[in-house]
Design a protein around this motif. Structure first.
Motif, PDB file in Angstrom:
ATOM      1  N   MET A   1       0.826  -1.197   0.000  1.00 54.47           N
ATOM      2  CA  MET A   1       0.000   0.000   0.000  1.00 54.47           C
ATOM      3  C   MET A   1       0.870   1.260   0.000  1.00 54.47           C
ATOM      4  O   MET A   1       0.643   2.173  -0.768  1.00 54.47           O
ATOM      5  CB  MET A   1      -0.926  -0.052   1.229  1.00 54.47           C
ATOM      6  CG  MET A   1      -1.838   1.113   1.334  1.00 54.47           C
ATOM      7  SD  MET A   1      -3.091   1.006   0.047  1.00 54.47           S
ATOM      8  CE  MET A   1      -3.936   2.509   0.329  1.00 54.47           C
ATOM      9  N   ASN A   2       1.863   1.277   0.861  1.00 53.27           N
ATOM     10  CA  ASN A   2       2.723   2.431   0.986  1.00 53.27           C
ATOM     11  C   ASN A   2       3.513   2.670  -0.305  1.00 53.27           C
ATOM     12  O   ASN A   2       3.697   3.810  -0.733  1.00 53.27           O
ATOM     13  CB  ASN A   2       3.657   2.238   2.170  1.00 53.27           C
ATOM     14  CG  ASN A   2       4.291   3.540   2.615  1.00 53.27           C
ATOM     15  OD1 ASN A   2       3.811   4.610   2.259  1.00 53.27           O
ATOM     16  ND2 ASN A   2       5.354   3.443   3.376  1.00 53.27           N
ATOM     17  N   ARG A   3       3.956   1.561  -0.932  1.00 52.34           N
ATOM     18  CA  ARG A   3       4.718   1.659  -2.175  1.00 52.34           C
ATOM     19  C   ARG A   3       3.856   2.256  -3.291  1.00 52.34           C
ATOM     20  O   ARG A   3       4.289   3.120  -4.047  1.00 52.34           O
ATOM     21  CB  ARG A   3       5.214   0.274  -2.560  1.00 52.34           C
ATOM     22  CG  ARG A   3       5.985   0.232  -3.848  1.00 52.34           C
ATOM     23  CD  ARG A   3       6.431  -1.160  -4.126  1.00 52.34           C
ATOM     24  NE  ARG A   3       5.329  -2.095  -3.909  1.00 52.34           N
ATOM     25  CZ  ARG A   3       4.980  -3.060  -4.765  1.00 52.34           C
ATOM     26  NH1 ARG A   3       5.668  -3.237  -5.857  1.00 52.34           N
ATOM     27  NH2 ARG A   3       3.977  -3.848  -4.520  1.00 52.34           N
ATOM     28  N   ARG A   4       2.616   1.823  -3.382  1.00 55.37           N
ATOM     29  CA  ARG A   4       1.706   2.351  -4.395  1.00 55.37           C
ATOM     30  C   ARG A   4       1.439   3.836  -4.178  1.00 55.37           C
ATOM     31  O   ARG A   4       1.364   4.618  -5.134  1.00 55.37           O
ATOM     32  CB  ARG A   4       0.379   1.602  -4.376  1.00 55.37           C
ATOM     33  CG  ARG A   4       0.459   0.239  -4.951  1.00 55.37           C
ATOM     34  CD  ARG A   4      -0.910  -0.380  -4.997  1.00 55.37           C
ATOM     35  NE  ARG A   4      -0.852  -1.730  -5.529  1.00 55.37           N
ATOM     36  CZ  ARG A   4      -1.881  -2.529  -5.632  1.00 55.37           C
ATOM     37  NH1 ARG A   4      -3.063  -2.127  -5.215  1.00 55.37           N
ATOM     38  NH2 ARG A   4      -1.742  -3.724  -6.131  1.00 55.37           N
ATOM     39  N   LYS A   5       1.290   4.224  -2.938  1.00 53.02           N
ATOM     40  CA  LYS A   5       1.031   5.632  -2.621  1.00 53.02           C
ATOM     41  C   LYS A   5       2.217   6.498  -3.046  1.00 53.02           C
ATOM     42  O   LYS A   5       2.046   7.568  -3.629  1.00 53.02           O
ATOM     43  CB  LYS A   5       0.760   5.806  -1.131  1.00 53.02           C
ATOM     44  CG  LYS A   5       0.417   7.228  -0.739  1.00 53.02           C
ATOM     45  CD  LYS A   5       0.080   7.323   0.734  1.00 53.02           C
ATOM     46  CE  LYS A   5      -0.382   8.708   1.072  1.00 53.02           C
ATOM     47  NZ  LYS A   5       0.651   9.565   1.571  1.00 53.02           N
ATOM     48  N   LYS A   6       3.429   6.048  -2.785  1.00 61.81           N
ATOM     49  CA  LYS A   6       4.623   6.801  -3.157  1.00 61.81           C
ATOM     50  C   LYS A   6       4.720   6.946  -4.675  1.00 61.81           C
ATOM     51  O   LYS A   6       5.033   8.019  -5.186  1.00 61.81           O
ATOM     52  CB  LYS A   6       5.879   6.119  -2.612  1.00 61.81           C
ATOM     53  CG  LYS A   6       6.057   6.272  -1.133  1.00 61.81           C
ATOM     54  CD  LYS A   6       7.334   5.591  -0.683  1.00 61.81           C
ATOM     55  CE  LYS A   6       7.510   5.691   0.817  1.00 61.81           C
ATOM     56  NZ  LYS A   6       8.729   5.008   1.268  1.00 61.81           N
ATOM     57  N   ILE A   7       4.453   5.855  -5.384  1.00 67.73           N
ATOM     58  CA  ILE A   7       4.510   5.898  -6.843  1.00 67.73           C
ATOM     59  C   ILE A   7       3.465   6.863  -7.381  1.00 67.73           C
ATOM     60  O   ILE A   7       3.730   7.665  -8.275  1.00 67.73           O
ATOM     61  CB  ILE A   7       4.323   4.483  -7.433  1.00 67.73           C
ATOM     62  CG1 ILE A   7       5.539   3.610  -7.086  1.00 67.73           C
ATOM     63  CG2 ILE A   7       4.122   4.549  -8.936  1.00 67.73           C
ATOM     64  CD1 ILE A   7       5.358   2.147  -7.418  1.00 67.73           C
ATOM     65  N   LYS A   8       2.256   6.802  -6.823  1.00 65.83           N
ATOM     66  CA  LYS A   8       1.176   7.685  -7.256  1.00 65.83           C
ATOM     67  C   LYS A   8       1.514   9.145  -6.962  1.00 65.83           C
ATOM     68  O   LYS A   8       1.272  10.037  -7.790  1.00 65.83           O
ATOM     69  CB  LYS A   8      -0.130   7.307  -6.563  1.00 65.83           C
ATOM     70  CG  LYS A   8      -1.329   8.109  -7.013  1.00 65.83           C
ATOM     71  CD  LYS A   8      -2.576   7.647  -6.295  1.00 65.83           C
ATOM     72  CE  LYS A   8      -3.795   8.404  -6.720  1.00 65.83           C
ATOM     73  NZ  LYS A   8      -3.716   9.833  -6.549  1.00 65.83           N
ATOM     74  N   ASP A   9       2.105   9.413  -5.797  1.00 63.72           N
ATOM     75  CA  ASP A   9       2.478  10.787  -5.437  1.00 63.72           C
ATOM     76  C   ASP A   9       3.528  11.346  -6.399  1.00 63.72           C
ATOM     77  O   ASP A   9       3.446  12.500  -6.829  1.00 63.72           O
ATOM     78  CB  ASP A   9       3.005  10.839  -4.002  1.00 63.72           C
ATOM     79  CG  ASP A   9       1.907  10.674  -2.960  1.00 63.72           C
ATOM     80  OD1 ASP A   9       0.713  10.821  -3.331  1.00 63.72           O
ATOM     81  OD2 ASP A   9       2.247  10.391  -1.791  1.00 63.72           O
ATOM     82  N   VAL A  10       4.521  10.524  -6.745  1.00 65.78           N
ATOM     83  CA  VAL A  10       5.556  10.955  -7.678  1.00 65.78           C
ATOM     84  C   VAL A  10       4.941  11.242  -9.042  1.00 65.78           C
ATOM     85  O   VAL A  10       5.238  12.263  -9.681  1.00 65.78           O
ATOM     86  CB  VAL A  10       6.676   9.890  -7.775  1.00 65.78           C
ATOM     87  CG1 VAL A  10       7.607  10.201  -8.929  1.00 65.78           C
ATOM     88  CG2 VAL A  10       7.443   9.824  -6.475  1.00 65.78           C
ATOM     89  N   TYR A  11       4.063  10.357  -9.477  1.00 62.24           N
ATOM     90  CA  TYR A  11       3.402  10.529 -10.772  1.00 62.24           C
ATOM     91  C   TYR A  11       2.566  11.811 -10.788  1.00 62.24           C
ATOM     92  O   TYR A  11       2.631  12.593 -11.733  1.00 62.24           O
ATOM     93  CB  TYR A  11       2.532   9.309 -11.068  1.00 62.24           C
ATOM     94  CG  TYR A  11       1.728   9.436 -12.336  1.00 62.24           C
ATOM     95  CD1 TYR A  11       2.325   9.266 -13.573  1.00 62.24           C
ATOM     96  CD2 TYR A  11       0.366   9.729 -12.299  1.00 62.24           C
ATOM     97  CE1 TYR A  11       1.603   9.384 -14.736  1.00 62.24           C
ATOM     98  CE2 TYR A  11      -0.363   9.856 -13.451  1.00 62.24           C
ATOM     99  CZ  TYR A  11       0.249   9.681 -14.668  1.00 62.24           C
ATOM    100  OH  TYR A  11      -0.480   9.808 -15.819  1.00 62.24           O
ATOM    101  N   ASP A  12       1.782  12.022  -9.740  1.00 58.28           N
ATOM    102  CA  ASP A  12       0.936  13.217  -9.662  1.00 58.28           C
ATOM    103  C   ASP A  12       1.774  14.497  -9.647  1.00 58.28           C
ATOM    104  O   ASP A  12       1.430  15.493 -10.288  1.00 58.28           O
ATOM    105  CB  ASP A  12       0.049  13.170  -8.421  1.00 58.28           C
ATOM    106  CG  ASP A  12      -1.048  12.128  -8.527  1.00 58.28           C
ATOM    107  OD1 ASP A  12      -1.357  11.689  -9.667  1.00 58.28           O
ATOM    108  OD2 ASP A  12      -1.610  11.748  -7.462  1.00 58.28           O
TER     109      ASP A  12
END
Length: 67
Positions: A1-12
């Motif tokens: 979950m945390n990994r997905r959130k970090k990836i999404k934040d970087v993308y955004d």
């Protein structure tokens, strides 16, 4: 979950920067220095005086032709 959130934040974050670069906010006009403003004002003043002298000469010429 945390990994997905970090990836999404970087993308955004990258998408937001790309959108700002493509469509910058144009609320503020481009800065013009004090020297440039004076130069523009001087050019405008010379153009208005040139226009006035041209109008004055044409009216004088018309008056001579009428007389």
């Amino acid at each position: 979950m945390n990994r997905r959130k970090k990836i999404k934040d970087v993308y955004d974050k990258r998408m937001k920067q790309a959108n700002l670069k493509v469509n910058p906010k144009k609320a503020k006009p481009k800065y013009i220095s004090k020297a440039e403003r004076e130069k523009i004002a001087a050019e405008a003043a010379t153009q208005t005086t040139d226009a006035e002298t041209v109008e004055a000469t044409t009216t004088d010429e018309q008056a001579k032709k009428d007389a």
